[in-house]
Scaffold this active site. Structure first.
Site, PDB file in Angstrom:
ATOM      1  N   SER A   1      39.590  50.014  44.317  1.00 49.03           N
ATOM      2  CA  SER A   1      40.031  48.612  44.605  1.00 49.03           C
ATOM      3  C   SER A   1      41.502  48.629  44.686  1.00 49.03           C
ATOM      4  CB  SER A   1      39.457  47.631  43.665  1.00 49.03           C
ATOM      5  OG  SER A   1      39.515  46.459  44.193  1.00 49.03           O
TER       6      SER A   1
ATOM      7  N   ASP B   1      29.166  44.734  48.538  1.00 46.62           N
ATOM      8  CA  ASP B   1      30.361  44.534  47.539  1.00 46.62           C
ATOM      9  C   ASP B   1      31.091  43.185  48.142  1.00 46.62           C
ATOM     10  OD1 ASP B   1      33.071  44.059  47.168  1.00 46.62           O
ATOM     11  OD2 ASP B   1      33.396  46.427  47.091  1.00 46.62           O
TER      12      ASP B   1
ATOM     13  N   HIS C   1      30.613  46.049  43.931  1.00 47.19           N
ATOM     14  CA  HIS C   1      32.095  46.498  43.677  1.00 47.19           C
ATOM     15  C   HIS C   1      32.307  47.101  42.149  1.00 47.19           C
ATOM     16  CE1 HIS C   1      36.415  46.161  44.652  1.00 47.19           C
ATOM     17  NE2 HIS C   1      36.661  45.772  43.771  1.00 47.19           N
TER      18      HIS C   1
HETATM   19  N1  LIG Z   1      37.656  39.513  37.750  1.00 44.23           N
HETATM   20  C1  LIG Z   1      37.539  39.314  39.338  1.00 44.23           C
HETATM   21  C2  LIG Z   1      37.049  40.543  39.612  1.00 44.23           C
HETATM   22  C3  LIG Z   1      37.858  41.709  39.068  1.00 44.23           C
HETATM   23  C4  LIG Z   1      37.462  43.140  39.402  1.00 44.23           C
HETATM   24  O1  LIG Z   1      36.363  43.096  39.911  1.00 44.23           O
HETATM   25  N2  LIG Z   1      37.997  44.055  38.989  1.00 44.23           N
HETATM   26  C5  LIG Z   1      37.491  45.457  39.190  1.00 44.23           C
HETATM   27  C6  LIG Z   1      38.499  46.006  39.758  1.00 44.23           C
HETATM   28  S1  LIG Z   1      39.230  45.249  41.407  1.00 44.23           S
HETATM   29  C7  LIG Z   1      37.134  46.199  37.883  1.00 44.23           C
HETATM   30  O2  LIG Z   1      37.049  47.279  37.771  1.00 44.23           O
HETATM   31  N3  LIG Z   1      36.790  45.390  36.817  1.00 44.23           N
HETATM   32  C8  LIG Z   1      36.595  46.058  35.342  1.00 44.23           C
HETATM   33  C9  LIG Z   1      35.472  46.721  35.009  1.00 44.23           C
HETATM   34  O3  LIG Z   1      34.397  46.535  35.940  1.00 44.23           O
HETATM   35  O4  LIG Z   1      35.307  47.401  34.021  1.00 44.23           O
HETATM   36  C10 LIG Z   1      36.506  38.153  39.540  1.00 44.23           C
HETATM   37  O5  LIG Z   1      35.766  37.676  38.854  1.00 44.23           O
HETATM   38  O6  LIG Z   1      36.805  37.917  40.819  1.00 44.23           O
END
Ligand SMILES: N[C@@H](CCC(=O)N[C@@H](CS)C(=O)NCC(=O)O)C(=O)O
Length: 288
Positions: A155, A234, A267
């Site tokens: 991402s 996604d 995602h």
């Molecule tokens: N918190 C955001 C999305 C954040 C998100 O999806 N982060 C991804 C990277 S872009 C991630 O790796 N989150 C941490 C995890 O899954 O451990 C939302 O709710 O829209």
């Protein structure tokens, strides 16, 4: 440049270790994680740098991607930095606060792998230089690693991996990404981050946009091969990620891009864990 070991866990006959150090590039304490395969006991091993996405620290990838077993088999070290300056309790080494924002997509946890030029971000938000220069120097001086390096990311970190790979082609054997923010100049996440970190002149944003950087290539030979995995379920695909823009840019300049689109995957790290082996094997063939 000294390192403070925070934690270590034996994992698949190798070691997962977390460190804190004073970063001169960011002007504050930083943390990173490293997986060292068992082969590191016998001599230098190549390194894959993993760049995480929004809201992540050095921990998400190491805990959720399921990468250690194959990295141990292939003899690859993996380094996962934090995603922004964070300091100690949000303070830098002079005791001054590190800029932040209440939203998840700006400030701490959202460094976007750029060198910020705009206040208040330009005091500490230099993640591009940290990943390109300071971190590899630190790793090379403290761990048994060879000079072969590859880049992976997810991402926001996929955007980081691709832009850093394109801007430093000779330093990386190969680049890969899961669900990268492919055209940050033209999506809400990127427009918000770039306007705060780089200012309102969109021409200044091009230096950190994968599609712009790729389109400007005259001869793609000599650039690292790029592998991208994208889930088709996604939530962020259409509005934020835009893999089709990257594919168009790659076709225009004959860039060696493999784009794999996967039905039903979202995602999350479940998607990353499902295809991490494929990406590690992709890098291993170039890192040997
Ligand atoms: N918190 C955001 C999305 C954040 C998100 O999806 N982060 C991804 C990277 S872009 C991630 O790796 N989150 C941490 C995890 O899954 O451990 C939302 O709710 O829209």
């Amino acid at each position: 440049m000294s390192l403070e070991l925070i934690a270590q866990n034996k994992s698949f006959a190798g070691w997962h270790k977390q460190y804190r150090h004073v970063s001169r590039t960011l002007g504050c304490d930083m943390r990173f994680a490293i997986f060292l395969p068992p082969q590191a006991n016998d001599g230098p091993v190549p390194v894959v740098y993993w760049l995480s996405g929004l809201t992540c620290s050095d921990e998400n990838f190491m805990q959720k991607a399921g990468a250690h077993q194959l990295a141990a088999e292939l003899g690859l070290a993996i380094v996962a930095p934090d995603t922004s300056p964070r300091g100690s309790d949000g303070l830098d080494n002079a005791g001054n606060p590190i800029a932040d924002d209440d939203s998840y997509d700006l400030g701490q946890g959202a460094g976007f792998y750029v060198d910020a030029t705009q206040p208040p971000w330009n005091d500490h938000y230099h993640m591009y230089s940290y990943v390109v220069s300071e971190l590899p120097q630190l790793i090379a001086s403290h761990f048994p690693v060879s000079d072969k390096k590859a880049l992976m990311g997810h991402s926001m970190g996929g955007h980081g991996a691709i832009t850093i790979g394109l801007k430093n082609a000779q330093h990386y054997t190969s680049v890969s990404a899961f669900s990268p923010i492919s055209n940050p100049m033209n999506c809400p996440w990127g427009e918000k981050a770039f306007s705060h970190y780089l200012g309102n002149n969109r021409d200044d944003w091009k230096a950190y946009d994968s599609c712009e950087l790729m389109s400007a290539i005259e001869d793609a030979s000599g650039y690292p091969p790029l592998w991208v995995d994208q889930g088709l379920a996604d939530n962020f695909l259409t509005e934020q990620l835009k893999p089709e823009a990257l594919q168009r840019a790659a076709e225009k300049v004959n860039y060696p891009l493999t784009l794999q689109q996967h039905d039903g995957y979202d995602h999350s790290y479940y998607f990353i864990a499902s295809f991490i082996a494929q990406q590690l094997r992709f890098h291993a063939q170039y890192l040997r």
